[in-house]
Structure formats: structure tokens, C-alpha cells
Design an enzyme around this catalytic site. Structure first.
Site, PDB file in Angstrom:
ATOM      1  N   ARG A  48     -29.724 -10.692   1.615  1.00  0.00           N
ATOM      2  CA  ARG A  48     -28.644 -11.673   1.831  1.00  0.00           C
ATOM      3  C   ARG A  48     -27.570 -11.088   2.740  1.00  0.00           C
ATOM      4  O   ARG A  48     -27.459  -9.866   2.905  1.00  0.00           O
ATOM      5  CB  ARG A  48     -27.998 -12.097   0.513  1.00  0.00           C
ATOM      6  CG  ARG A  48     -27.398 -10.968  -0.313  1.00  0.00           C
ATOM      7  CD  ARG A  48     -25.914 -10.817  -0.188  1.00  0.00           C
ATOM      8  NE  ARG A  48     -25.441  -9.599  -0.832  1.00  0.00           N
ATOM      9  CZ  ARG A  48     -25.190  -8.474  -0.201  1.00  0.00           C
ATOM     10  NH1 ARG A  48     -25.384  -8.372   1.092  1.00  0.00           N
ATOM     11  NH2 ARG A  48     -24.746  -7.410  -0.841  1.00  0.00           N
ATOM     12  N   SER A 154     -28.623  -5.931   0.978  1.00  0.00           N
ATOM     13  CA  SER A 154     -29.194  -6.080  -0.355  1.00  0.00           C
ATOM     14  C   SER A 154     -30.707  -5.891  -0.432  1.00  0.00           C
ATOM     15  O   SER A 154     -31.407  -6.657  -1.101  1.00  0.00           O
ATOM     16  CB  SER A 154     -28.803  -7.461  -0.897  1.00  0.00           C
ATOM     17  OG  SER A 154     -29.045  -7.503  -2.254  1.00  0.00           O
ATOM     18  N   ASP A 200     -26.101 -10.384  -5.605  1.00  0.00           N
ATOM     19  CA  ASP A 200     -27.311 -10.194  -4.795  1.00  0.00           C
ATOM     20  C   ASP A 200     -28.531 -10.815  -5.467  1.00  0.00           C
ATOM     21  O   ASP A 200     -29.356 -11.468  -4.817  1.00  0.00           O
ATOM     22  CB  ASP A 200     -27.563  -8.695  -4.578  1.00  0.00           C
ATOM     23  CG  ASP A 200     -26.364  -7.998  -3.956  1.00  0.00           C
ATOM     24  OD1 ASP A 200     -25.435  -8.704  -3.531  1.00  0.00           O
ATOM     25  OD2 ASP A 200     -26.354  -6.765  -3.902  1.00  0.00           O
ATOM     26  N   ASN A 243     -26.785   4.880   0.634  1.00  0.00           N
ATOM     27  CA  ASN A 243     -27.429   4.476  -0.614  1.00  0.00           C
ATOM     28  C   ASN A 243     -26.368   4.515  -1.729  1.00  0.00           C
ATOM     29  O   ASN A 243     -25.838   5.577  -2.048  1.00  0.00           O
ATOM     30  CB  ASN A 243     -28.606   5.415  -0.936  1.00  0.00           C
ATOM     31  CG  ASN A 243     -29.299   5.032  -2.241  1.00  0.00           C
ATOM     32  OD1 ASN A 243     -29.792   5.885  -2.957  1.00  0.00           O
ATOM     33  ND2 ASN A 243     -29.350   3.758  -2.563  1.00  0.00           N
TER      34      ASN A 243
END
Ligand code: ADP
Ligand code: NG1
Ligand code: MG
Length: 477
Positions: A48, A154, A200, A243
Site C-alpha cells: 500500500r 508495506s 497495512d 527494516n
């Protein structure tokens, strides 16, 4: 309502996406080569782009994302073994793994780097615990992802959501409603260690082609948002990535928000132990978002707070070092560690960002849906996006120099507005660009920020995007 749509042909599954030609066939053949038989199903979950509303879902506030066509796809089949075998078509980057289900596979603790297959195990664990599956079957999986990883689009949640569908289907559990699945996956992704919100996973399941979504929480609801005709939303990548589960920054922000909500509650004479998120506090006070902004400005100071000072505000007669255990014990071990290692907390700045950003989301939705009249819709939405970026960068400190430079370049190249998207600290920006400025905008970026990059490299670094469909399942004959 099932995960929908469900399909029986690969061509149907590929609908709405221009990048999938031949991709599913390749995935099926890679699966067959590795496991010596064809898969029974394919599942996909999209990434997204969040148009506005950053770092506020975990504070209880609504957000405004849309699904992109880039996704995680898994070819899979159940086995009668006791093993999950998971492989990725990029095997050099993501090494294949066999997970023995009779081992202590629930132990997700990792030091620094987080193994990619742990995201699969988040979705797997969420389903087997929610549906009390005592003897889960083995599963063979071959995966392909097209979402730039660790870039705010995401990829992690697309992986977790896809894994939940794979686990349900393999264990012959009927698919529950999309909102229930989104709630399960929002909780289960927290096994990775980050205390994220539910944006998400919600958009990955609930997305509607052609529409952005306003997503609200507690309970999870979504409503379509119309994007202005004559404008494109363009995603661009700053070249750095992060990350979230391997670093402290994300959890530090969640911690600061929790502490700020409790401190403000205490300063207003409300029992702080009943308050977890900013939205709880706003509900208890019955204030508008603008009044919450004023409250922060009146009651909190700009200098960061020490643990001792926060203990004092909460009326706790304990040493500062005991604050985390006393107040944040419900958070993940990783979040508690992040909280303990911080010596000062920026309560004023984080709180100010959240309440003002939540207000911008409401304004964006009203303007986009024509519920609030403005002279120029694109310019007004662009202004809100610019204000959001400035707040993310200066108050929430979740940007980075490369991302700030990219956002400035986007505005200088003719975007009506631009902002970082997703958690930040690297990754992507999203810009609103009028169709009449689009060519000039792309040229501007190609000639400056992306100078020297080939067309092939730019495919994943600079692309216009349209709201795509949500998760889907394909039964292979
Ligand atoms: P994002 O902003 O993309 O959600 P996160 O830091 O939350 O970033 O999660 C990124 C992680 O998801 C990667 O480090 C990797 O472990 C996993 N991941 C993403 N895409 C893939 C892929 N195609 N194959 C395997 N693992 C992936
Ligand atoms: P990304 O950047 O996709 O990992 C994270 C959180 C969201 C939200 C945004 C910031 C997870 C799974 N995702 O997204 O809930 O808080 O950051 O708005 O934790
Ligand atoms: Mg993520």
C-alpha cells in the site's frame, strides 16, 4: 464475507495489474521444480501507499492509504509432513527454510537482523492460535514479492496477510471476514517485535480498486475516498531503506506516544492507567483534535522528559529505571528494550505531530470526497501532504536526509504536494501531481534526483500508482 475476489484462473488473478504477465506461471513452475508437484493454490496480498496519516494508527487514529499493484504472491500446497517449507524466487536474497512444527518455532527472538520467513510465521501463528488449530498441516510455499522491501510500502504486512490466507486454506478453515482477518494479522505481525497499528493489514484485505480508503480503528471500519480527477499519485524511492523490526526507532516512537498519552492524562486529572493511546485520552476528555493540539502546547514542554520526571508526573514513587516495567509491561519485549535504552523522551513533539496529523487526515478525506468545498482540490490536498511531511520530518523525526531531499525535489519538479509514506527513515515518498504537470515532473526527477539511473532501475524507484484490489485467492485446477 470471504477474502474476495477468489479466482480459478491465473489470468483473472492478474487482473488490474500490468506487471504480472507470465509472473504467476513462472511461480507455479518454480514451485513444481522445487517440490516435484504443482501447487494447489495461489494467494496474493498487495502493498500500500499511505496518502496521509503517518504514525497515528497505533495511537488509535484513522489513516488514508490505498493498495498498490505491487504484491506478495505465494504458490502453495498442504502436505502430510510436519514441516513448513518456504522458498522465495529470489533465493540468493531470501534463502529457503524448512521449519519443523514439532520444534520451538514460536520463539521469534532475534538479535538485530530478522529472518524473512519470520514474517510468514507471524501470519501462520496468528491463524493457528485464533482458530485453535492443534495439529496444523505441513505446507510447501514458493513466494514472489514485487514490493520494494523496507521502503514504507508495506511489504512486511503483505507477506503476513498472504501467509494467513495460505495457512487457512491449507488447514481447510473457511475464510473469515476480511475485517476479522485484518485484525488477526495486525495482532500477529506484532510477534515480529514492532508495536505497529493496523493500517497495512486492513488495506491489504479491504482495498477496493479505484478508491483510496479512510480506515478507522476500534472497531476496524473503512470507507472509500474518491481521489481527484486529473491528478496522479507518484511513488519515488530515496535510495535508502530500513527494516523496522531490526532497529529501535519505530518502537521508540510508539513508546513516546504511550508515555505522552499517560502523562497528559495525569496532568488533566484522569486515571492514566486506563489510558493507553492518544485516542483514549481524547475520548475521555471529549475534546476536538484542535483542542488536543492546544492541550499539548499548554501542558507539555518542548525539552525532552527524563524517566524521573515522567515518574513524578504519573505520581509513581519509583526510580526512573523502573518506569518501563511499571508502565509499559504490556508492550513487546523489543519495545520495552527500546524504551529502557532511551534516556529522554520527546513527548511534546510526538504528541503535537499525532493530533495535527489526525486532523489533516479528516481534512483530506472531506476535501477529496467533496464534503468541504475548496477552490482547488489538488492544491489543497497537496498542502496537507506538504504539512504532513514537514511534521514527520521535524516533529516526529522519522525522515532522513535523502528522503527530505527527494520530497523537496518532487515539489520543485511540479508536484502539488509530496510526503514520506509508511514508517520512514528511508524508503518512499508519495506525490500528488496534476496530469498537466506529470511529464515535467517525471523529467525533473529523472534529470536531477535520479540522474544516471536506467529506465530498468527506475521501474521500482519512480512510478505512478492507482488504487488496486485487495487480497485474493486462486484455486488451481
Ligand atoms: P516495509 O516498509 O516494506 O513493510 P519492513 O521493515 O516492515 O518494511 O519489512 C521488510 C521485511 O519484509 C524485509 O526485511 C523482509 O524480511 C520481508 N520481505 C519483504 N519482501 C520480501 C520478499 N519479496 N521476500 C522475502 N521477504 C520479504
Ligand atoms: P511500514 O512502513 O509498512 O512497515 C509501519 C506500520 C504501520 C504504520 C506506519 C506508519 C506495521 C506493520 N506497520 O508501516 O502500522 O504505523 O508504519 O504510519 O507495523
Ligand atoms: Mg512493514
Amino acid at each position: 464475507m470471504d477474502v474476495s475476489p477468489t479466482f480459478t484462473t491465473l489470468t483473472d488473478l492478474a487482473q488490474g495489474s500490468s506487471t504480472n504477465e507470465g509472473r504467476y506461471e513462472t511461480l507455479v513452475s518454480k514451485f513444481t521444480d522445487k517440490y516435484g508437484r504443482p501447487p494447489t493454490h495461489l494467494a496474493r496480498s498487495p502493498g500500500r501507499v499511505n496518502l496521509i496519516g503517518e504514525h497515528i494508527d497505533y495511537c488509535g487514529y484513522g489513516v488514508l492509504p490505498m493498495a498498490i499493484e505491487q504484491d506478495i504472491v505465494m504458490a502453495f500446497a498442504a502436505t502430510d509432513s510436519n514441516t513448513i517449507s518456504i522458498a522465495d524466487i529470489e533465493e540468493d536474497k531470501y534463502a529457503a527454510k524448512d521449519i519443523d512444527l514439532s520444534s520451538d518455532w514460536r520463539n521469534f527472538s532475534s538479535n538485530g537482523a530478522v529472518p524473512w520467513y519470520n514474517y510468514f510465521l507471524c501470519g501462520f501463528r496468528g491463524i493457528i492460535e485464533e482458530f485453535s488449530i492443534l495439529s496444523p498441516v505441513g505446507i510447501q510455499v514458493m513466494m514472489d514479492g514485487s514490493i520494494p522491501p523496507s521502503s514504507g510500502l508495506s511489504s512486511s504486512s503483505a507477506l503476513v496477510c498472504c501467509s494467513s490466507i495460505v495457512t487457512l486454506v491449507s488447514n481447510s478453515v473457511p475464510l473469515p471476514s476480511k475485517t476479522r482477518l485484518a485484525d488477526i494479522c495486525a495482532s500477529s505481525e506484532r510477534y515480529i517485535g514492532t508495536q505497529g497499528g493496523g493500517m497495512d493489514q486492513a488495506v491489504s484485505f479491504l482495498a477496493q480498486p479505484g478508491r483510496a480508503l479512510k480506515i478507522d480503528f476500534n472497531p476496524l471500519t473503512s470507507s472509500p475516498v474518491t481521489l481527484p480527477a486529473g491528478y496522479s499519485f507518484v511513488v519515488s524511492h530515496c535510495g535508502e531503506s530500513m527494516n523496522k523490526a531490526a532497529t529501535f526507532s519505530f518502537n521508540e516512537r510508539v513508546v513516546e506516544c504511550r508515555l505522552a498519552a499517560k502523562a497528559l492524562a495525569s496532568l488533566q486529572g484522569i486515571e492514566w492507567r486506563n489510558i493507553s493511546k492518544f485516542a483514549d485520552l481524547q475520548n475521555a476528555l471529549g475534546y476536538t483534535l484542535k483542542q488536543m493540539v492546544s492541550l499539548v502546547q499548554d501542558k507539555l514542554h518542548e525539552d525532552s522528559y527524563t524517566k524521573d520526571e515522567i515518574c513524578g508526573i504519573l505520581g509513581l514513587k519509583i526510580k526512573g529505571d523502573e518506569l518501563v516495567g511499571e508502565v509499559l509491561s504490556s508492550m513487546s519485549p523489543q519495545a520495552q528494550k527500546a524504551a529502557a535504552e532511551l534516556s529522554r523522551y520527546k513527548l511534546y513533539q510526538r504528541a503535537l505531530h499525532v493530533f495535527a496529523e489526525a486532523d489533516r487526515v479528516e481534512q483530506f478525506k472531506m476535501i477529496a470526497n467533496g464534503e468541504e468545498a475548496v477552490e482547488d482540490v489538488g492544491a489543497s490536498l497537496g498542502e496537507l501532504m506538504n504539512a504532513s511531511h514537514s511534521s514527520c520530518s521535524k516533529l516526529y523525526e522519522c525522515s532522513c536526509p535523502a528522503l527530505d531531499t527527494l520530497v523537496s525535489n518532487c515539489v520543485a519538479s511540479g508536484a502539488s504536494g509530496s510526503r514520506l509514506t509508511g514508517a520512514g527513515w528511508g524508503g518512499c515518498s508519495v506525490s500528488i501531481v496534476s496530469d498537466s504537470s506529470l511529464e515535467k515532473f517525471l523529467e525533473g526527477l529523472r534529470g536531477a534526483f535520479f540522474k544516471g539511473k536506467t529506465d530498468e532501475e527506475l521501474k521500482t524507484k519512480l512510478f505512478a500508482t492507482r488504487p488496486g484490489p485487495g487480497a485474493a485467492l486462486c484455486h488451481l485446477k
